[in-house]
Design an enzyme around this catalytic site. Sequence first.
Site, PDB file in Angstrom:
ATOM      1  N   THR A 194       3.687   0.387  -2.735  1.00  0.00           N
ATOM      2  CA  THR A 194       4.079   1.681  -2.950  1.00  0.00           C
ATOM      3  C   THR A 194       5.052   1.612  -4.292  1.00  0.00           C
ATOM      4  O   THR A 194       6.160   0.516  -4.294  1.00  0.00           O
ATOM      5  CB  THR A 194       4.317   2.263  -2.035  1.00  0.00           C
ATOM      6  OG1 THR A 194       5.260   3.539  -2.612  1.00  0.00           O
ATOM      7  CG2 THR A 194       5.659   1.722  -1.075  1.00  0.00           C
ATOM      8  N   TYR A 223      10.859   3.523   4.178  1.00  0.00           N
ATOM      9  CA  TYR A 223       9.463   3.458   3.904  1.00  0.00           C
ATOM     10  C   TYR A 223       9.358   2.355   2.871  1.00  0.00           C
ATOM     11  O   TYR A 223       8.535   1.441   3.018  1.00  0.00           O
ATOM     12  CB  TYR A 223       8.826   4.695   3.291  1.00  0.00           C
ATOM     13  CG  TYR A 223       7.414   4.644   2.839  1.00  0.00           C
ATOM     14  CD1 TYR A 223       6.352   4.237   3.403  1.00  0.00           C
ATOM     15  CD2 TYR A 223       7.182   5.032   1.589  1.00  0.00           C
ATOM     16  CE1 TYR A 223       4.924   4.004   2.921  1.00  0.00           C
ATOM     17  CE2 TYR A 223       6.011   4.870   0.863  1.00  0.00           C
ATOM     18  CZ  TYR A 223       5.036   4.388   1.515  1.00  0.00           C
ATOM     19  OH  TYR A 223       3.721   4.429   1.083  1.00  0.00           O
TER      20      TYR A 223
END
Length: 327
Positions: A117, A141
């Site tokens: 990501t 995250y």
Amino acid sequence: MDRVLVTGGAGYIGSHACKALAQAGFLPVAFDNLSTGWAEAVKFGPLVRGDLMDRAAIDAALAEHRPVAVMHFAALSLVGESMKDPALYWRVNTGGALNLIEATVAAGVRNFVFSSTCATYGDQDGVVLTEDTPQRPINAYGGSKRAIEDMLRDFGAAYPLNHVIFRYFNVAGADPEGEVGEQHWPETHLIPLMLEAVAGKRPALTVFGSDYATRDGTCVRDYVHVTDLVEAHVLGLRWLLDGKGDRVFNLGTGIGFTVREVIEASRAVTNREVPVTEGGRRAGDATALISGSDRATEELGWEPRRSTLRQMIGDAWAWTQKPPYAG
Ligand code: UDP
């Protein structure tokens, strides 16, 4: 037919990847615990219901299906949640990936495609982020995903395991044929929340922060259509099967839009107003995340074809008119 084990194959991006793999002549085997995915989204190959915390279940799936590669999508992916409960993200994302990577090596599978990501880059003052930009995640995250990237490099040095890492920017849209689409419970992403507000399924969209140093004060993101994104995964798989070795690729368009610009585009697509309320900043949000994606284009031959805001919102809007997965 060569098989590919697709973790998270019942989820949003994983289900679109299964369709792309099937169209490319592979049999996608979805491995999913259905915690956030939907059995009805698994349409292009078998579903193995299993959890990445359960090493024996992964071993059994790999032994039964003997895939040529693993594509690893399964993960928790909410920035806000990761800020409130970091242990959950480290346990499920990083711990689950460790189980999966160890099992992949033990099964003698040599090819691994990983969903990473742009959140691994952190907040870098609106610079265009290339694969060589130092990674400085600002939320758990992003941290949990960067650790998996490191894990793949370490395992690749010790064992015959090659990897392609894709760092996604903001994925949006739905299968234009309407076979699969985005359905999260609860929903937290901008475009589906906005369209729910347009459809009257929620009172309003809350804009998270209007005091960022951007052209209209709202955050800038680089949106990429899910069908373009999964097309890159098929190219990445072929890259590995052709023996081209380890590589990291960003997947975005290189064009950033503010939250307000997304709202404007929605008006143009749906011909309806978006009810909006102004809210404060959401913890963990970077000001701007824009991809430098030349590498994927130059080396993989990736050509995003549907990644205009109009197309992404239009396909998402068409999907929201369909009956949802029942679960
Ligand atoms: N956003 C917003 N309201 C919402 C959800 C998201 O203003 O209800 C903003 C969010 O702050 C970010 C952008 O929309 O700037 C995209 O957020 P999303 O959650 O879709 O993806 P993320 O960038 O967190 O991966």
